[in-house]
Design an enzyme around this catalytic site. Structure first.
Site, PDB file in Angstrom:
ATOM      1  N   ASP A 166      -0.653   3.110  -4.791  1.00 26.52           N
ATOM      2  CA  ASP A 166      -0.737   2.627  -3.411  1.00 26.52           C
ATOM      3  C   ASP A 166      -0.368   1.144  -3.321  1.00 26.52           C
ATOM      4  OD1 ASP A 166      -1.213   2.774  -0.713  1.00 26.52           O
ATOM      5  OD2 ASP A 166      -3.390   2.645  -0.883  1.00 26.52           O
ATOM      6  N   GLY A 180       4.116  -0.459   0.509  1.00 23.53           N
ATOM      7  CA  GLY A 180       4.491  -0.956   1.836  1.00 23.53           C
ATOM      8  C   GLY A 180       4.043  -2.397   2.016  1.00 23.53           C
ATOM      9  N   TRP A 222       3.345  -4.585  -0.254  1.00 29.81           N
ATOM     10  CA  TRP A 222       4.077  -5.432  -1.200  1.00 29.81           C
ATOM     11  C   TRP A 222       5.393  -5.896  -0.581  1.00 29.81           C
ATOM     12  CZ3 TRP A 222       8.752  -5.407  -3.805  1.00 29.81           C
ATOM     13  CH2 TRP A 222       8.835  -6.203  -4.967  1.00 29.81           C
ATOM     14  N   ARG A 262       9.698  -1.577   4.144  1.00 31.30           N
ATOM     15  CA  ARG A 262       8.733  -0.861   3.290  1.00 31.30           C
ATOM     16  C   ARG A 262       9.416  -0.113   2.138  1.00 31.30           C
ATOM     17  NH1 ARG A 262       3.777   0.235   5.022  1.00 31.30           N
ATOM     18  NH2 ARG A 262       3.859   2.269   4.037  1.00 31.30           N
ATOM     19  N   SER A 316       2.228  12.681  -0.232  1.00 32.99           N
ATOM     20  CA  SER A 316       1.122  13.564   0.147  1.00 32.99           C
ATOM     21  C   SER A 316       1.493  14.428   1.348  1.00 32.99           C
ATOM     22  CB  SER A 316      -0.123  12.734   0.482  1.00 32.99           C
ATOM     23  OG  SER A 316       0.009  12.155   1.762  1.00 32.99           O
ATOM     24  N   GLU A 324       0.085  14.395   3.949  1.00 33.23           N
ATOM     25  CA  GLU A 324      -0.122  13.552   5.143  1.00 33.23           C
ATOM     26  C   GLU A 324       1.023  12.538   5.329  1.00 33.23           C
ATOM     27  OE1 GLU A 324      -2.746  14.093   2.851  1.00 33.23           O
ATOM     28  OE2 GLU A 324      -3.395  15.689   4.208  1.00 33.23           O
ATOM     29  N   ASN A 325       1.803  12.302   4.282  1.00 33.33           N
ATOM     30  CA  ASN A 325       2.851  11.272   4.374  1.00 33.33           C
ATOM     31  C   ASN A 325       3.981  11.623   5.346  1.00 33.33           C
ATOM     32  OD1 ASN A 325       2.546  10.201   0.902  1.00 33.33           O
ATOM     33  ND2 ASN A 325       1.684   9.288   2.742  1.00 33.33           N
ATOM     34  N   ARG A 345      -6.650   4.050  -8.737  1.00 29.34           N
ATOM     35  CA  ARG A 345      -5.970   3.800  -7.467  1.00 29.34           C
ATOM     36  C   ARG A 345      -5.711   2.302  -7.341  1.00 29.34           C
ATOM     37  NH1 ARG A 345      -6.581   6.349  -1.622  1.00 29.34           N
ATOM     38  NH2 ARG A 345      -4.974   5.120  -0.609  1.00 29.34           N
ATOM     39  N   SER A 393      -8.186  10.103  -0.957  1.00 25.51           N
ATOM     40  CA  SER A 393      -7.074  10.579  -0.122  1.00 25.51           C
ATOM     41  C   SER A 393      -6.540  11.961  -0.492  1.00 25.51           C
ATOM     42  CB  SER A 393      -5.929   9.559  -0.156  1.00 25.51           C
ATOM     43  OG  SER A 393      -6.372   8.338   0.367  1.00 25.51           O
TER      44      SER A 393
HETATM   45  C1  FPP Z   1       1.892   4.448  -1.256  1.00 25.33           C
HETATM   46  O1  FPP Z   1       2.157   3.129  -0.853  1.00 25.33           O
HETATM   47  C2  FPP Z   1       3.034   4.991  -1.938  1.00 25.33           C
HETATM   48  C3  FPP Z   1       3.729   6.102  -1.549  1.00 25.33           C
HETATM   49  C4  FPP Z   1       3.412   6.920  -0.377  1.00 25.33           C
HETATM   50  C5  FPP Z   1       4.902   6.536  -2.294  1.00 25.33           C
HETATM   51  C6  FPP Z   1       4.772   6.471  -3.777  1.00 25.33           C
HETATM   52  C7  FPP Z   1       6.119   6.484  -4.305  1.00 25.33           C
HETATM   53  C8  FPP Z   1       6.566   5.708  -5.293  1.00 25.33           C
HETATM   54  C9  FPP Z   1       5.770   4.791  -6.123  1.00 25.33           C
HETATM   55  C10 FPP Z   1       8.000   5.797  -5.531  1.00 25.33           C
HETATM   56  C11 FPP Z   1       8.395   6.315  -6.829  1.00 25.33           C
HETATM   57  C12 FPP Z   1       7.849   7.616  -7.234  1.00 25.33           C
HETATM   58  C13 FPP Z   1       8.535   8.401  -8.049  1.00 25.33           C
HETATM   59  C14 FPP Z   1       7.964   9.655  -8.578  1.00 25.33           C
HETATM   60  C15 FPP Z   1       9.888   8.055  -8.440  1.00 25.33           C
HETATM   61  P1  FPP Z   1       2.072   2.820   0.689  1.00 25.33           P
HETATM   62  O2  FPP Z   1       3.413   2.992   1.271  1.00 25.33           O
HETATM   63  O3  FPP Z   1       1.009   3.648   1.320  1.00 25.33           O
HETATM   64  O4  FPP Z   1       1.668   1.319   0.708  1.00 25.33           O
HETATM   65  P2  FPP Z   1       0.791   0.593   1.804  1.00 25.33           P
HETATM   66  O5  FPP Z   1      -0.597   1.179   1.692  1.00 25.33           O
HETATM   67  O6  FPP Z   1       0.854  -0.840   1.372  1.00 25.33           O
HETATM   68  O7  FPP Z   1       1.424   0.850   3.113  1.00 25.33           O
END
Ligand code: FPP
Length: 238
Positions: free
Chosen positions: A16, A19, A21, A29, A61, A63-64, A184, A192
């Site tokens: 997590d 976004g 970052w 994002r 997920s 939910e994504n 996490r 989650s």
């Molecule tokens: C959560 O961060 C991350 C994700 C929903 C996507 C995870 C995907 C990767 C790390 C990309 C690479 C994966 C593979 C298997 C190549 P967020 O977007 O929820 O961050 P935020 O909470 O800061 O918004």
């Protein structure tokens, strides 16, 4: 009973903070997801040295899908690119890759790449990388129960034989042991909908680091700390 075996053989990770970052840098994002993908390789490579035989990562997920169309489409492109780019190295490093989650909503071209990667790495034995894609714990249990109910209906299974072990066999993770440690990143202390059934006795580590900043050194530190904990599975220390 106290467990004195100290290795976190199965580590599951909620990656997590991609976004945030990117947003902290004034960037889109998706750039954070690309930076996050680079970390996946580093963490996979660190596993064998610290006794982690199974690594399960939460990539997308159920939910994504609520995210913007641009972000969802960008993530799907990223998964395809990751598979194309990493296949050879994963084979060379002895990593067996499998996907969990419901493939029904994924594009055919992505599913084809997932199938190819699973097949291409199916003889690898050094470690298992499981990628959760369109995965949700409740969705997984619901799909499992549907299949189980169907088998009862067909007379293949008697309702009186249903127990936790039988149900586990219907889950997407039927080939995996339960996770020992769930990490996490990004400071959120939530699970989650990730591996709900399987994590009943897992230890949790919630760290503030955003996923794109999460290094192999931090991963190794958390895995080593796990080795010093005592797990009692509801019993008492002896
Ligand atoms: C959560 O961060 C991350 C994700 C929903 C996507 C995870 C995907 C990767 C790390 C990309 C690479 C994966 C593979 C298997 C190549 P967020 O977007 O929820 O961050 P935020 O909470 O800061 O918004």
């Amino acid at each position: 009973m106290a467990d004195t075996a100290k290795s976190a053989g199965h580590v599951a990770v909620i990656m997590d903070g991609n976004g945030r970052w990117a947003q902290m840098r004034g960037r889109p994002r998706l750039m954070g997801h690309h930076a996050g993908a680079k970390r996946v390789r580093e963490i996979v490579e660190a596993c064998p040295d610290v006794g982690v035989k199974h690594l399960t990562i939460f990539a997308f997920s159920t939910e994504n899908w609520k995210r913007t169309q641009t972000e969802v489409a960008g993530l799907m492109r990223l998964f395809k690119r990751y598979i194309r780019r990493e296949t050879q190295d994963l084979i060379n490093n002895g990593v067996r890759v499998r996907f969990i989650g419901d493939r029904i909503r994924l594009e055919d071209s992505l599913v084809a790449l997932m199938d190819d990667l699973e097949l291409a790495t199916s003889h690898n034995t050094k470690m298992n990388l499981t990628i959760a894609l369109n995965y949700g714990g409740r969705d997984e249990v619901t799909r499992a129960v549907k299949r189980l109910a169907y088998d009862v209906e067909q007379g293949k299974l008697s309702h009186s034989n249903v127990n936790a072990e039988v149900l586990s066999g219907y889950l997407d993770t039927h080939f995996l042991p339960d996770p020992d440690l769930v990490i996490r990143t990004s400071g959120e202390a939530r699970i989650s909908n990730f591996l709900l059934w399987q994590s009943a006795y897992a230890e949790y580590e919630f760290v503030d680091t955003l996923w794109p900043d999460f290094t192999a050194a931090e991963f190794v530190k958390l895995v080593s700390r796990f080795g010093q904990r005592e797990r009692r599975y509801g019993g008492i220390a002896v």
